[in-house]
Each structure stands twice: as structure tokens, then as C-alpha cells.
Write a protein that holds these residues in place. Structure first.
Motif, PDB file in Angstrom:
ATOM      1  N   VAL A  30      27.942   3.137 -17.390  1.00 38.22           N
ATOM      2  CA  VAL A  30      28.412   3.276 -19.289  1.00 38.22           C
ATOM      3  C   VAL A  30      26.954   2.037 -19.435  1.00 38.22           C
ATOM      4  N   VAL A  31      26.254   1.200 -19.191  1.00 39.95           N
ATOM      5  CA  VAL A  31      25.027   0.482 -19.518  1.00 39.95           C
ATOM      6  C   VAL A  31      23.424   1.545 -19.347  1.00 39.95           C
ATOM      7  N   GLY A  39      22.165   9.788 -24.161  1.00 39.46           N
ATOM      8  CA  GLY A  39      22.026   9.366 -25.650  1.00 39.46           C
ATOM      9  C   GLY A  39      23.594   9.033 -25.537  1.00 39.46           C
ATOM     10  N   ILE A  40      24.472   8.784 -24.723  1.00 37.74           N
ATOM     11  CA  ILE A  40      25.577   8.360 -25.299  1.00 37.74           C
ATOM     12  C   ILE A  40      25.698   6.386 -25.032  1.00 37.74           C
ATOM     13  N   ASP A  41      26.188   5.619 -26.214  1.00 38.08           N
ATOM     14  CA  ASP A  41      25.875   4.053 -25.630  1.00 38.08           C
ATOM     15  C   ASP A  41      27.516   3.567 -26.502  1.00 38.08           C
ATOM     16  N   PRO A  42      28.374   3.408 -25.816  1.00 35.99           N
ATOM     17  CA  PRO A  42      29.859   3.033 -26.440  1.00 35.99           C
ATOM     18  C   PRO A  42      29.268   1.102 -26.211  1.00 35.99           C
ATOM     19  N   LYS A  47      21.354   0.077 -25.757  1.00 31.75           N
ATOM     20  CA  LYS A  47      19.809   0.154 -26.738  1.00 31.75           C
ATOM     21  C   LYS A  47      19.202  -1.276 -26.663  1.00 31.75           C
ATOM     22  N   VAL A  48      20.130  -2.295 -26.231  1.00 31.78           N
ATOM     23  CA  VAL A  48      20.129  -4.181 -25.887  1.00 31.78           C
ATOM     24  C   VAL A  48      19.004  -4.085 -24.683  1.00 31.78           C
ATOM     25  N   LEU A  49      19.433  -3.333 -23.925  1.00 24.18           N
ATOM     26  CA  LEU A  49      18.339  -3.600 -22.516  1.00 24.18           C
ATOM     27  C   LEU A  49      17.745  -1.974 -22.495  1.00 24.18           C
TER      28      LEU A  49
END
Length: 210
Positions: A30-31, A39-42, A47-49
Motif C-alpha cells: 500500500v505504501v 500511481g495509486i496512493d490510498p 506522497k509523503v515518503l
């Protein structure tokens, strides 16, 4: 000779280790894997990492900085879009000689806000054979339709102003040099088809007036 005793794992410990491995694997999926590969970031953690930056869509084009610029599903631009139609005659002023003295050289930076779903023009005044260097780019690499063109300065006001298109395209950036073919207004028409306003950053250097 003594007999070696192998450690015997309890069934509960095996199950516990398996569950932990599954949880860690799912967390990494997931991460890291989904944001980087699909391009899937639930959760937003990708984005943060920084894993989301690794995603490269197959249908997009990459510019020199590695930024992604969407150019899919854009309509083709035809030759007939360049300049005035055949019913608008080229004015005699377009063939007037160049002045003996050009406008003073200057340099400017400015911004143009292109409203959502609308178009807007930015133009400068130049004399015949005046020169200019220019650069424009959208603030967040949004793609805009643009028509870089010029209008001939005519002595009398007319219903339809004659103009010539120098470049028509869809892009987020343009850089070049320009030699004015006649005295008049020269510049860009930007069209924004998105649902949000787009900021265009402009740099100009040459012989013109704003």
C-alpha cells in the motif's frame, strides 16, 4: 555420542510469524508498491515518503526535467487554424519599410492568469524587424492551448483585424527568439480547458513596449 536436539517451534508462534509477515507485506504494498508502480496512493503515505514520484504513466510524455506533461486526448491542430481566413486581405501596412530606429531594449517578467474554461490574450507592441527573446511556462506544468501570433497595425480601424499565427500548439512551456515581420501587436492567446485557473509565468527581453 549425544543426540542433537532440534528446536521445535510451537504452532502458535508459526501462525504469529506468518501473520506479521502478511501485515508487513500488505503495508509495503500500500505504501510503496502501489504509489510507485501504479500511481495509486490510498493512504497518502506514498506522497509523503516520495514513492509517488517514481510513478511514470505510460500515456504521458516526459520533458527535460522529468516532469510529466499530459498530452493525451488533445485534438489535432490543422493548417486552417493558422492566421486570418482567406476572406481577410493582408493590409498594405504589413509591407511598409522598417523604421530607421528600433524601440529601446528592455527586459520584463510578468504573470498571466488564464481563467478556468476560458481564453485570454497577452500582447506587446513591436516595430517591424524588432527582435525579442521570450520564455513562458505554466506554474504547475499545466498544458494550455496557445496561438502565438501578430496583428498588423493599420491606419484605419477595421471590422476584422488581419493576423498571422507563428506557432499553435498545446504545451506547458515555450522558449524562442522572434523577429517581428511588421509593426503591430504580437503575443499569445492562451486557452484553458481545465476546471482551475492556470498561472503563466512570462519572461521577455527585446525591443518592444507593453
Amino acid at each position: 555420542m549425544s543426540e542433537m536436539k532440534h528446536p521445535i517451534l510451537e504452532k502458535s508462534k508459526i501462525i504469529k510469524a506468518t501473520v506479521i509477515a502478511l501485515v508487513v507485506g500488505a503495508l509495503l504494498l500500500v505504501v510503496a508498491v502501489l504509489p510507485a508502480e501504479y500511481g495509486i496512493d490510498p493512504t497518502g503515505a506514498g506522497k509523503v515518503l516520495g514513492f509517488s514520484k517514481l510513478y511514470v504513466p505510460e500515456s504521458n510524455q516526459t520533458d527535460d526535467l522529468g516532469m510529466m506533461v499530459s498530452t493525451s486526448n488533445l485534438p489535432l491542430i490543422k493548417l486552417e487554424k493558422a492566421g486570418s481566413g482567406p476572406d481577410v486581405a493582408r493590409p498594405v501596412e504589413a509591407d511598409f519599410p522598417a523604421p530607421e530606429e528600433q524601440l529601446a531594449a528592455r527586459e520584463d517578467e510578468t504573470t498571466v492568469i488564464v481563467p478556468a474554461g476560458k481564453g485570454i490574450e497577452f500582447k506587446i507592441d513591436m516595430l517591424k524587424y524588432g527582435t525579442m527573446k521570450y520564455e513562458w511556462t505554466t506554474a504547475n506544468n499545466e498544458v494550455l492551448y496557445f496561438d502565438f501570433h501578430g496583428e498588423v497595425k493599420q491606419k484605419e480601424e477595421v471590422k476584422e483585424v488581419y493576423f498571422e499565427s507563428y506557432t499553435i500548439s498545446n504545451s506547458h512551456n515555450m522558449v524562442g527568439t522572434f523577429l517581428a515581420p511588421y509593426e503591430g501587436k504580437h503575443g499569445w492567446f492562451f486557452r484553458n480547458t481545465s476546471n482551475e485557473d492556470v498561472t503563466v509565468n512570462l519572461r521577455l527581453k527585446g525591443q518592444y513596449t507593453l
